[in-house]
Design a protein around this motif. Structure first.
Motif, mmCIF file in Angstrom:
data_model
loop_
_atom_site.group_PDB
_atom_site.id
_atom_site.type_symbol
_atom_site.label_atom_id
_atom_site.label_comp_id
_atom_site.label_asym_id
_atom_site.label_seq_id
_atom_site.Cartn_x
_atom_site.Cartn_y
_atom_site.Cartn_z
ATOM 1 N N GLY A 10 0.812 -1.199 0.000
ATOM 2 C CA GLY A 10 0.000 0.000 0.000
ATOM 3 C C GLY A 10 0.847 1.250 0.000
ATOM 4 O O GLY A 10 2.046 1.237 -0.232
ATOM 5 N N SER A 11 0.199 2.358 0.285
ATOM 6 C CA SER A 11 0.845 3.651 0.161
ATOM 7 C C SER A 11 1.505 4.112 1.434
ATOM 8 O O SER A 11 2.219 5.097 1.450
ATOM 9 N N LEU A 15 -6.078 4.508 4.553
ATOM 10 C CA LEU A 15 -6.950 4.389 3.395
ATOM 11 C C LEU A 15 -7.952 5.533 3.381
ATOM 12 O O LEU A 15 -8.651 5.783 4.343
ATOM 13 N N GLY A 16 -7.981 6.249 2.263
ATOM 14 C CA GLY A 16 -8.910 7.344 2.130
ATOM 15 C C GLY A 16 -8.349 8.672 2.587
ATOM 16 O O GLY A 16 -8.897 9.718 2.293
ATOM 17 N N GLN A 40 -6.732 4.882 -5.031
ATOM 18 C CA GLN A 40 -5.771 4.079 -4.288
ATOM 19 C C GLN A 40 -6.439 2.836 -3.713
ATOM 20 O O GLN A 40 -7.606 2.863 -3.318
ATOM 21 N N ASP A 41 -5.675 1.748 -3.662
ATOM 22 C CA ASP A 41 -6.128 0.512 -3.037
ATOM 23 C C ASP A 41 -4.907 -0.206 -2.468
ATOM 24 O O ASP A 41 -4.062 -0.692 -3.227
ATOM 25 N N HIS A 339 2.770 3.761 -4.250
ATOM 26 C CA HIS A 339 1.577 4.358 -3.666
ATOM 27 C C HIS A 339 0.326 3.537 -3.982
ATOM 28 O O HIS A 339 -0.772 3.947 -3.602
ATOM 29 N N MET A 341 -1.477 3.228 -6.595
ATOM 30 C CA MET A 341 -2.331 4.306 -7.080
ATOM 31 C C MET A 341 -2.441 4.273 -8.602
ATOM 32 O O MET A 341 -1.495 3.938 -9.306
ATOM 33 N N ARG A 409 -10.345 12.220 -5.166
ATOM 34 C CA ARG A 409 -9.710 11.039 -4.566
ATOM 35 C C ARG A 409 -10.748 9.969 -4.253
ATOM 36 O O ARG A 409 -11.818 10.264 -3.714
ATOM 37 N N THR A 410 -10.407 8.723 -4.597
ATOM 38 C CA THR A 410 -11.296 7.607 -4.333
ATOM 39 C C THR A 410 -10.517 6.470 -3.687
ATOM 40 O O THR A 410 -9.660 5.861 -4.331
ATOM 41 N N PRO A 411 -10.782 6.154 -2.417
ATOM 42 C CA PRO A 411 -10.196 4.952 -1.818
ATOM 43 C C PRO A 411 -11.042 3.738 -2.185
ATOM 44 O O PRO A 411 -12.274 3.773 -2.083
ATOM 45 N N VAL A 413 -12.396 0.357 -1.289
ATOM 46 C CA VAL A 413 -12.537 -0.509 -0.113
ATOM 47 C C VAL A 413 -13.595 -1.587 -0.319
ATOM 48 O O VAL A 413 -13.749 -2.464 0.509
#
Length: 516
Positions: A10-11, A15-16, A40-41, A339, A341, A409-411, A413
């Motif tokens: 992950g980054s 998250l988010g 991002q995930d 990231h 991403m 921005r979109t996490p 989940v």
């Protein structure tokens, strides 16, 4: 040598939560802001590397670089189950449309998308050199990944109610004779095996085309292809455009998240140097020299090259692969970061500026100095070339806005989004799993209730069939294929790379199996 092991999933950010990017002053900033979609995930990829101090690097047999600190890749895994939803979400968020099909369609000028439209996707196959990357056993974090390309292609195929022909799509990059093992490297990244010697070429019914254009063997197109002049007055260089560009109607620019020792960063602009036959004329005199014989750097050519290519084949969107990259030493080895991403924008300046922010954040966190965007060619306090081209592209060529953009921005989940029911069947590959004695590959299908036909076979690097897998017919939205690692007569296959070709309702997918 000193080694320090790092595991990155992950980054590193919650998250988010927004990334904490260190603010830095630049000499020119655009007042307007372009939309920038950021998805991002943390589940999508895992990166394992060792940091090596005081390594000696032999590059091009011309130069020794001593005392460098680099990261050596140990393991890298991408779960394509999460890649496609990330790419879909990036395009939907960017365009603010309600479906993947509508999002992609909106990127084309009104009335110019038909079943005959030809689309090129420019990738970056700069997968890396020793000692950062042993390409034959591990996927490269900082080169083109088939999982992202497949997600783009299958999103495009949803256009026109699922009838847009996948064979109208052509994925490409340029190569030269000195670039070897292209077939093995492409398969390692998830692309199919090529049977064409001295280059790499894949085409056929039910699949998109993939081509590495060897400009050292380009006599058949160099004399007839379009050309243009690029560079400062009195120091221009004539460039010939490669066929996938001038034979297509529109282009998608898929770049990677890397610094670049000649340009500042390898972003949307630098990636397009793979669309011309002689980008070396715009580089340094030799390895390590940022200026060419005319005293010019790539910054003096990048905006001109972009403008001419965009005139020839309009670029509808720029997508940055932020699943893995380099913040120092790039584009072929150095210090790694991730990231997890995917980022998209129609503005190449904004996309590259955001990439520069990510690179700089990693540099500062590791005791280095930021790469800046001055108007005149220069290096920063680490003697890294600055990203001058971004200033020129924004201020003098009006090719985009030099700022962080209007960020959406979109996490990610949730679970995998079901494929839509369209006029033609839809399918995607999911995660490849290895368990005792077998490889298992998931496939997602649309929920239309129609009967899907799935045929598959295992191919070696020469493109020859090793094993045919039993044909399956199902109306279920999910299924799993299995290969036991054996050939058609029941014997075990040799260790190495294999390509699993899966044909679903006539559409061809490929999955690399690293059988080591």
């Amino acid at each position: 040598m000193k080694r320090r092991d790092f595991l990155r999933y992950g980054s590193g950010a919650a998250l988010g939560a927004p990334l904490i990017l260190t603010p830095r002053k630049h000499l020119f900033a655009s007042p307007a802001k372009s939309r920038l979609a950021i998805v991002q995930d943390p589940r999508v990829a895992g990166l394992l590397y060792s940091t090596i101090d005081e390594v000696v690097i032999n590059r091009d047999e011309e130069e020794e670089l001593t005392g460098k600190v680099i990261d050596r890749l140990q393991a890298y895994v991408v779960d394509q189950t999460y890649v496609a939803p990330m790419v879909d979400e990036a395009i939907v968020s960017l365009t603010q449309k309600e479906s993947v099909a509508a999002a992609w369609e909106s990127l084309f000028p009104p009335g110019q998308l038909t079943a005959e439209t030809k689309i090129a996707i420019k990738i970056n196959i700069c997968y890396g050199w020793e000692p950062s990357y042993s390409w034959n056993t591990v996927m490269s974090p900082f080169g083109a990944k088939a999982s992202i390309v497949n997600a783009i292609v299958l999103g495009l195929s949803q256009m026109l109610d699922g009838t847009f022909p996948i064979t109208n799509i052509r994925v490409f990059d340029r190569i030269v004779d000195s670039m070897t093992q292209n077939n093995e490297r492409m398969v390692q990244q998830g692309f199919p095996a090529s049977t064409v010697e001295k280059t790499y070429l894949v085409a056929g019914e039910g699949q998109y085309g993939i081509e590495l254009v060897n400009v050292d063997r380009g006599a058949d197109f160099l004399s007839t292809a379009p050309t243009f002049e690029a560079g400062p007055e009195g120091k221009t260089v004539t460039q010939t455009i490669v066929p996938p560009v001038y034979e297509s109607d529109f282009m998608i620019n898929l770049t990677n998240m890397k610094d670049h020792y000649y340009a500042g960063v390898t972003g949307a602009f630098k990636n397009l140097f793979g669309c011309i036959h002689n980008c070396g004329a715009t580089h340094g005199r030799q390895s390590g020299e940022p200026l060419n014989d005319d005293g010019c750097s790539p910054a003096d050519y990048l905006p001109d090259v972009y403008r001419n290519l965009n005139d020839t084949c309009p670029i509808i969107v720029h997508i940055m692969d932020g699943l893995g990259g380099l913040y120092e030493g790039g584009p072929t080895y150095g210090r790694m970061f991730s990231h997890n991403m995917i980022t998209a924008s129609t503005d190449p300046v904004t996309l590259d500026f955001y990439e520069l922010m990510l690179v700089n954040d990693a540099r500062i966190a590791n005791g280095m100095h930021a790469i800046l965007t001055p108007e005149i060619f220069s290096t920063n306090e680490d003697e890294h070339v600055n990203a001058t081209y971004l200033n020129l592209a924004a201020q003098y060529y009006s090719l985009g806005n030099l700022n962080e953009g209007e960020q959406i921005r979109t996490p990610m989940v949730g679970t995998v989004i079901p494929l839509p029911s369209l006029q033609k069947p839809q399918s995607r590959l999911l995660e490849l799993k290895r368990s005792t004695g077998a490889y298992r590959l998931g496939i997602a299908l649309d929920r239309s209730g129609r009967t899907h036909t799935i045929e598959s076979r295992i191919l070696n690097l020469q493109g020859k069939t090793v094993r045919a897998v039993k044909t399956i017919r199902t109306s279920q939205p999910m299924l799993e294929l299995e290969w036991d690692g054996r050939n058609g007569i029941g014997g075990g296959v040799a260790r190495g790379l294999y390509s699993w070709e899966i044909r679903v309702d006539g559409i061809v997918h490929h999955q690399t199996v690293a059988h080591f």
